[in-house]
Design a protein around this motif. Structure first.
Motif, mmCIF file in Angstrom:
data_model
loop_
_atom_site.group_PDB
_atom_site.id
_atom_site.type_symbol
_atom_site.label_atom_id
_atom_site.label_comp_id
_atom_site.label_asym_id
_atom_site.label_seq_id
_atom_site.Cartn_x
_atom_site.Cartn_y
_atom_site.Cartn_z
ATOM 1 N N VAL A 288 12.878 -3.715 2.573
ATOM 2 C CA VAL A 288 13.553 -5.010 2.672
ATOM 3 C C VAL A 288 14.730 -4.932 3.634
ATOM 4 C CG1 VAL A 288 14.832 -6.774 1.402
ATOM 5 C CG2 VAL A 288 12.876 -5.642 0.334
ATOM 6 N N GLN A 289 15.516 -3.884 3.527
ATOM 7 C CA GLN A 289 16.713 -3.744 4.343
ATOM 8 C C GLN A 289 16.351 -3.278 5.760
ATOM 9 O OE1 GLN A 289 19.681 -4.719 3.300
ATOM 10 N NE2 GLN A 289 18.731 -5.285 1.330
ATOM 11 N N PRO A 290 17.184 -3.582 6.738
ATOM 12 C CA PRO A 290 16.927 -3.081 8.091
ATOM 13 C C PRO A 290 16.800 -1.557 8.103
ATOM 14 C CG PRO A 290 18.641 -4.750 8.126
ATOM 15 C CD PRO A 290 18.380 -4.455 6.684
ATOM 16 N N ASP A 291 15.913 -1.083 8.940
ATOM 17 C CA ASP A 291 15.672 0.365 9.054
ATOM 18 C C ASP A 291 15.337 0.634 10.516
ATOM 19 O OD1 ASP A 291 14.484 2.943 9.152
ATOM 20 O OD2 ASP A 291 13.898 2.806 7.042
ATOM 21 N N ALA A 292 16.300 1.160 11.250
ATOM 22 C CA ALA A 292 16.147 1.314 12.696
ATOM 23 C C ALA A 292 15.000 2.252 13.044
ATOM 24 C CB ALA A 292 17.451 1.824 13.308
ATOM 25 N N GLY B 179 2.962 9.754 10.369
ATOM 26 C CA GLY B 179 2.798 9.320 11.753
ATOM 27 C C GLY B 179 1.668 8.349 11.977
ATOM 28 N N SER B 180 0.831 8.100 10.969
ATOM 29 C CA SER B 180 -0.293 7.170 11.160
ATOM 30 C C SER B 180 0.218 5.737 11.133
ATOM 31 C CB SER B 180 -1.344 7.362 10.063
ATOM 32 O OG SER B 180 -0.839 6.948 8.802
ATOM 33 N N ASP B 181 -0.505 4.857 11.842
ATOM 34 C CA ASP B 181 -0.104 3.453 11.865
ATOM 35 C C ASP B 181 -0.198 2.831 10.473
ATOM 36 O OD1 ASP B 181 0.473 3.498 14.547
ATOM 37 O OD2 ASP B 181 -1.500 2.765 15.170
ATOM 38 N N ARG B 182 -1.198 3.221 9.694
ATOM 39 C CA ARG B 182 -1.332 2.658 8.349
ATOM 40 C C ARG B 182 -0.107 3.002 7.507
ATOM 41 N NH1 ARG B 182 -6.098 4.441 5.121
ATOM 42 N NH2 ARG B 182 -5.402 2.748 3.762
ATOM 43 N N ARG B 183 0.357 4.232 7.620
ATOM 44 C CA ARG B 183 1.547 4.620 6.850
ATOM 45 C C ARG B 183 2.759 3.793 7.292
ATOM 46 N NH1 ARG B 183 3.455 10.506 4.864
ATOM 47 N NH2 ARG B 183 5.552 9.969 4.156
ATOM 48 N N THR B 184 2.883 3.611 8.583
ATOM 49 C CA THR B 184 4.012 2.829 9.090
ATOM 50 C C THR B 184 3.981 1.408 8.552
ATOM 51 O OG1 THR B 184 4.098 4.156 11.107
ATOM 52 C CG2 THR B 184 5.112 1.975 11.195
ATOM 53 N N TRP B 185 2.795 0.764 8.554
ATOM 54 C CA TRP B 185 2.699 -0.611 8.088
ATOM 55 C C TRP B 185 3.005 -0.726 6.597
ATOM 56 C CZ3 TRP B 185 -2.428 -0.900 11.176
ATOM 57 C CH2 TRP B 185 -2.135 -1.140 12.527
ATOM 58 N N HIS B 186 2.531 0.221 5.802
ATOM 59 C CA HIS B 186 2.830 0.173 4.367
ATOM 60 C C HIS B 186 4.309 0.446 4.109
ATOM 61 C CE1 HIS B 186 -1.060 -0.637 2.636
ATOM 62 N NE2 HIS B 186 -1.617 0.266 3.417
ATOM 63 N N GLU B 187 4.919 1.330 4.867
ATOM 64 C CA GLU B 187 6.355 1.557 4.723
ATOM 65 C C GLU B 187 7.136 0.289 5.061
ATOM 66 O OE1 GLU B 187 7.433 4.916 7.075
ATOM 67 O OE2 GLU B 187 6.763 6.369 5.589
ATOM 68 N N ALA B 188 6.676 -0.424 6.083
ATOM 69 C CA ALA B 188 7.344 -1.676 6.444
ATOM 70 C C ALA B 188 7.210 -2.704 5.325
ATOM 71 C CB ALA B 188 6.757 -2.225 7.742
ATOM 72 N N ALA B 189 6.023 -2.789 4.719
ATOM 73 C CA ALA B 189 5.816 -3.733 3.623
ATOM 74 C C ALA B 189 6.663 -3.374 2.407
ATOM 75 C CB ALA B 189 4.339 -3.773 3.242
ATOM 76 N N ALA B 190 7.039 -2.097 2.297
ATOM 77 C CA ALA B 190 7.835 -1.647 1.150
ATOM 78 C C ALA B 190 9.328 -1.751 1.407
ATOM 79 C CB ALA B 190 7.466 -0.202 0.816
ATOM 80 N N ARG C 122 12.021 -7.773 12.220
ATOM 81 C CA ARG C 122 12.581 -8.017 10.879
ATOM 82 C C ARG C 122 13.415 -6.836 10.401
ATOM 83 N NH1 ARG C 122 11.002 -6.686 5.737
ATOM 84 N NH2 ARG C 122 9.050 -5.753 6.448
ATOM 85 N N LEU C 123 12.998 -5.625 10.747
ATOM 86 C CA LEU C 123 13.672 -4.423 10.258
ATOM 87 C C LEU C 123 14.730 -3.896 11.229
ATOM 88 C CD1 LEU C 123 10.574 -2.577 8.766
ATOM 89 C CD2 LEU C 123 12.357 -3.802 7.537
ATOM 90 N N SER C 124 14.958 -4.618 12.324
ATOM 91 C CA SER C 124 15.937 -4.170 13.316
ATOM 92 C C SER C 124 17.347 -4.494 12.834
ATOM 93 C CB SER C 124 15.674 -4.842 14.666
ATOM 94 O OG SER C 124 14.397 -4.488 15.158
ATOM 95 N N SER C 125 18.209 -3.507 12.905
ATOM 96 C CA SER C 125 19.583 -3.712 12.453
ATOM 97 C C SER C 125 20.458 -4.302 13.558
ATOM 98 C CB SER C 125 20.188 -2.389 11.967
ATOM 99 O OG SER C 125 20.062 -1.387 12.976
ATOM 100 N N GLU C 126 20.119 -4.022 14.815
ATOM 101 C CA GLU C 126 20.907 -4.531 15.935
ATOM 102 C C GLU C 126 20.356 -5.875 16.401
ATOM 103 O OE1 GLU C 126 21.382 -1.819 19.137
ATOM 104 O OE2 GLU C 126 21.553 -0.070 17.820
ATOM 105 N N PRO C 127 21.183 -6.915 16.472
ATOM 106 C CA PRO C 127 20.707 -8.234 16.917
ATOM 107 C C PRO C 127 20.036 -8.187 18.291
ATOM 108 C CG PRO C 127 22.896 -8.411 15.965
ATOM 109 C CD PRO C 127 22.604 -6.945 16.071
#
Length: 910
Positions: free
Chosen positions: A364-368, A351-362, A399-404
């Motif tokens: 590639v595919q959209p992840d709602a 739930g931490s913002d740091r974890r969220t940012w590192h997950e985003a950096a890891a 970038r990670l949004s699956s819905e246009p």
């Protein structure tokens, strides 16, 4: 750490400069921006400054910008001031709460970034009371956006504190702190002699050909000389046929080659450290151990230390240069970098913002789900005052949004927030990313509306009012009336800065009438005043007082009503309402809006010639507009300063300021900037007796083809125009203008327009009608400067009629009024007319207040009202020590010795 002798080799001049700045720390502070290319020696100079400061028993605080930490709001500020957190409780309540929120001590939203900046200034001033402070900010271009704003704010306000801010930045990177804001130290290449000596010291056995090639390739860059020498030692030459590459890339390649010689485990730990946004050795080793056969140990890092890539101390891993971090990241395949970020995410709290940012950096595919978490993280950053940090998080969420539909909405939300940062390059990037996803007319129109958010649309003429009004209709049809009024206000602002035509103006008014808001809603009144200042003048003036009485301390509403009063020509009310809005905007740190409120107050004050109050207000309005990145608002405020200078008789200064304003406004045809500059030039030329020149300047405002033509502002310089026409001896060109203004006056009760017309009727009348018209002009005018100008003109007319006694009475009254106002040229004109009538006058003695700078005048007036230094500092966003310094300069200029004597110079007003 003390810099090595090699690092400072050949930098005697720069080192002496910094030593000199540090030596005056105990008397006065300031800021210096050290800048240059990568590897040129900026960090070494900062480290030497820190060492020199520590030897003098001053305290050193350091923060370093790291590219991976740019998404952490106030992380740079946290490093800088957290050692003094115990002093936060001593700050005033609003500042205390703002700083606690910014540092994450409380979960409250940050009220405004500039309030955090003022709190930081006062906190550091308290800390410096015991011993001088040196604030060292390395790689300021990578400091998070919120901290960069605060650091820029501090840099401009440390001149009276025993605090020196040294910041280093890489050339070519956008940052809030620029050489235009603070003194700069440009660090250039070493001399040929120093380069040769340094290379011989680092690599004494280098082959002659290799030595010559390296000296040529390094081009005086000390990092290149010391690091590339290591990689070429023992070689006869350096690939003479290799293609040219930038030095930063050459260095990265050298570090990458060095990396390949290290054990696999060491490279793995280095990649983890390069991807981590924390320097914590414990965290880095724990994360790296996840993907190693055995737990990582200090021994695994030893080869990297020996290779001079990193330093390890106090549970922290530091790269010896940012290029080394970049080289390590770029040398790793993208998949390996993602694995490192994924490992970091697994070791951080859920739930931490740091974890969220590192997950985003890891990812590639959209992840709602991850995109939703990123948007929530962006919202938290925005609440904490990190607009730039929120923008970056939203960009990743898109970038990670699956819905246009979600992708475009997040990009538009990010772009809307990017307007708050004032960074054109960031806004452009986001809108370029959003454009391919904008499939509906509304989305495309929103892109154009947001694009015009910076500088009220003056940067790009493509988003015209027609597009905005179409968007308003669409939004209204969807029932979002608050968004509709925001967009319509943007369209109305276009009518102020440019000229969209009568049809566009009527369309804006029709939409304002269709919105379900009361007639006295400040937003509606402002839209009407900006869109149709003459045609809607009666409606606006009728509602202004009622609207002002219902704002109940809403500073933004007061500001809007005050600016509406400017456009419809009630300058008494405009000055009053703008001034009323100022305390609330100051208290909440809304410096961007404060610059606008002060600008409206200053423009009105200049029209009324209330110089004692207007001069400091105009100066502050200009300073804040520049600080908050409002280029064209800065231009109109500079033009207002030019006008006050002209009213004082400072002709050269007036012309220089008017030219500066014109240079800002002319490239984009910013009409109010150019109109105000023409008024200033006309007033200056008239004061100097150059009436033909004044006439030419002022007539330009009434030519629709001239970029200085502004439909509202041109109505309020009629006295100046007619005065110049009469003294030039040719009133023919002005008569059609007066006829046009007479037609306008039948549609609006604008006090300024009618005052100017009463003057024009009297001055342009034949002798048979003039007497009655001068009487009517005096009876209908309550503003002292306008009344004095009527008396001066009337006295001149009476003298020409050989009614000398009557003329003297009018001329004396005019002279005394001009002297009281400080409008020196008009006072001298009245004296000359009196002399022509046979009466001499003593010359006006210069007022001691004339010797004060605008800021000194403002501070002295506040002190005379009984405000303490701390209260003055809170109002002006200065430290109390800076206020004290200004007052100590003021006393001898005024011929007084104490604060109590200020009331004799600035008596209280009724």
């Amino acid at each position: 750490m003390r810099p090595t002798a090699d690092a400072l080799f050949g930098r005697e001049t720069e080192t002496a400069f910094l030593h000199d700045r540090i030596d005056v720390l105990s008397r006065q502070g300031g800021a210096v921006l050290v800048h240059g290319e990568p590897g040129i020696g900026k960090t070494a100079l900062l480290e030497e400054a820190a060492r020199h400061t520590a030897l003098r028993r001053s305290r050193v605080l350091t923060t370093v910008g790291v590219e991976s930490e740019m998404l952490l709001p106030f992380s740079g500020l946290h490093q800088l001031i957290f050692p003094f957190r115990s002093l936060i409780d001593d700050l005033p309540e609003t500042e205390r709460d703002a700083l606690r929120a910014a540092l994450g001590i409380t979960d409250a939203p940050v009220p405004d970034l500039y309030l955090v900046a003022l709190a930081s200034l006062n906190l550091l001033a308290r800390a410096a009371a015991g011993a001088p402070l040196l604030l060292v900010v390395d790689d300021v271009h990578w400091i998070d956006g919120a901290s960069a704003e605060v650091i820029s704010f501090l840099a401009r306000r440390l001149e009276s504190e025993p605090i020196l801010l040294l910041a280093a930045m890489r050339d070519g990177y956008p940052t809030r702190l620029t050489p235009a804001d603070v003194p700069d130290l440009a660090v250039g290449p070493l001399s040929a002699e120093a380069s040769a000596l340094l290379l011989d010291r680092r690599a004494p056995g280098l082959a002659r050909v290799a030595r010559q090639q390296l000296l040529r390739e390094a081009a005086g860059n000390p990092l290149a000389l010391t690091e590339l020498a290591t990689d070429t030692s023992g070689r006869e030459s350096i690939s003479p046929d290799a293609p040219w590459t930038p030095m930063s890339r050459r260095l990265q390649d050298a570090f990458t080659a060095r990396l390949r010689t290290l054990p696999d485990a060491t490279r793995h730990i280095l990649l983890t450290a390069a991807c981590d946004d924390s320097p914590s050795l414990t965290e880095i080793m724990r994360v790296a151990s996840l993907d190693l056969a055995a737990p990582a140990t200090a021994a695994d890092l030893a080869p990297a230390v020996c290779a001079r890539l990193i330093e390890v101390s106090d549970d922290a891993v530091r790269f010896r240069h940012p290029l080394m971090r970049s080289a390590i990241r770029q040398a790793a395949p993208a998949a390996r970098r993602r694995e490192a970020h994924a490992a970091l995410a697994r070791c951080l709290p859920a739930g931490s913002d740091r974890r969220t940012w590192h997950e985003a950096a890891a990812t590639v595919q959209p992840d709602a789900r991850l995109a939703d978490r990123l948007e929530a993280s962006a919202d938290r950053a925005y609440r904490r005052g990190g607009a730039a940090d929120s923008v970056f998080a939203l960009e990743q969420a898109a970038r990670l949004s699956s819905e246009p539909g979600l992708r475009i909405e997040r990009l538009l939300k990010a772009a809307d927030q990017a307007v708050d940062t004032g960074q054109q390059h960031l806004l452009t990037r986001l809108l370029d990313a959003a454009t391919p996803w904008a499939t509906t007319p509304q989305q495309r129109a929103r892109i154009q509306w947001i694009k015009g958010g910076l500088e009220d649309g003056m940067r790009d003429a493509s988003e015209g009012t027609a597009l905005l009004t179409r968007l308003v209709r669409t939004v209204m049809a969807e029932g979002d009336h608050d968004l509709a009024v925001r967009i319509l206000w943007s369209a109305a602002l276009r009518c102020f800065w440019s000229e969209p035509g009568d049809a566009a103006r009527r369309d804006i008014v029709a939409l304002a009438d269709a919105l379900p808001f009361p007639d006295d809603d400040p937003r509606i009144l402002a839209i009407l005043a900006y869109a149709q200042p003459v045609t809607s003048g009666r409606r606006v003036l009728t509602q202004l007082r009622r609207a002002a009485g219902q704002t109940a301390g809403d500073a933004q509403a007061d500001r809007l009503v005050g600016s509406a009063a400017v456009l419809v020509g009630d300058f008494e009310l405009a000055e009053e309402l703008s001034e009323v809005s100022v305390p609330g905007l100051r208290a909440h740190g809304r410096l961007g809006l404060l610059a606008r409120a002060l600008g409206a107050q200053a423009w009105s004050g200049a029209q009324l010639a209330r110089l004692n109050s207007t001069i400091p207000v105009a100066e502050e309005a200009s300073r804040l507009a520049r600080e908050t990145g409002q280029t064209y608002l800065y231009g109109i405020n500079v033009a207002t300063e030019a006008r006050t200078a002209a009213l004082q008789g400072r002709y050269d200064s007036a012309m220089e300021l008017a030219a500066r304003a014109e240079r800002i406004g002319l490239p984009v045809a910013a009409r109010p900037v150019l109109a105000t500059a023409q008024i200033a030039r006309g007033v200056a030329a008239m004061g100097a007796g150059r009436y033909d020149e004044a006439y030419a300047h002022l007539l330009r405002m009434h030519d629709p083809a001239d970029p200085a033509h502004q439909p509202a502002l041109r109505c309020y310089a009629l006295i100046e125009l007619v005065d110049a026409a009469v003294h030039s001896g040719d009133t023919r060109p002005v008569r059609p203008v007066i006829e046009e203004m007479e037609a306008a006056a039948r549609r609006t009760p604008s006090p300024a327009l009618h005052s100017g017309l009463r003057y024009a009727r009297a001055v342009l009348a034949d002798d048979a009608e003039a007497e009655g018209l001068f009487a009517a002009a005096l009876d209908g005018c309550d503003w002292p400067f306008d009344r004095a100008r009527v008396r001066l003109a009337h006295g001149q007319w009476l003298r020409r009629q050989r009614r000398v006694t009557d003329a003297r009475a009018q001329l004396r009254a005019a002279r005394d009024a001009f002297d009281a106002l400080g409008t020196v040229p008009w006072g001298e004109r009245a004296r000359r007319e009196l002399l022509a009538s046979g009466e001499t006058s003593r010359r006006r003695e210069p007022d001691a207040r004339d010797r004060l700078t605008p800021q000194e005048l403002q501070i002295a007036q506040m002190a005379a009202e009984g405000l303490t230094n701390r209260e003055i500092g809170q109002r002006l966003y200065l430290s109390h020590r800076t206020v004290s310094t200004h007052l100590h300069r003021v006393f001898p200029k005024l011929g007084i010795t104490s604060r109590a004597e200020l009331t004799s110079v600035f008596p209280p007003t009724e």
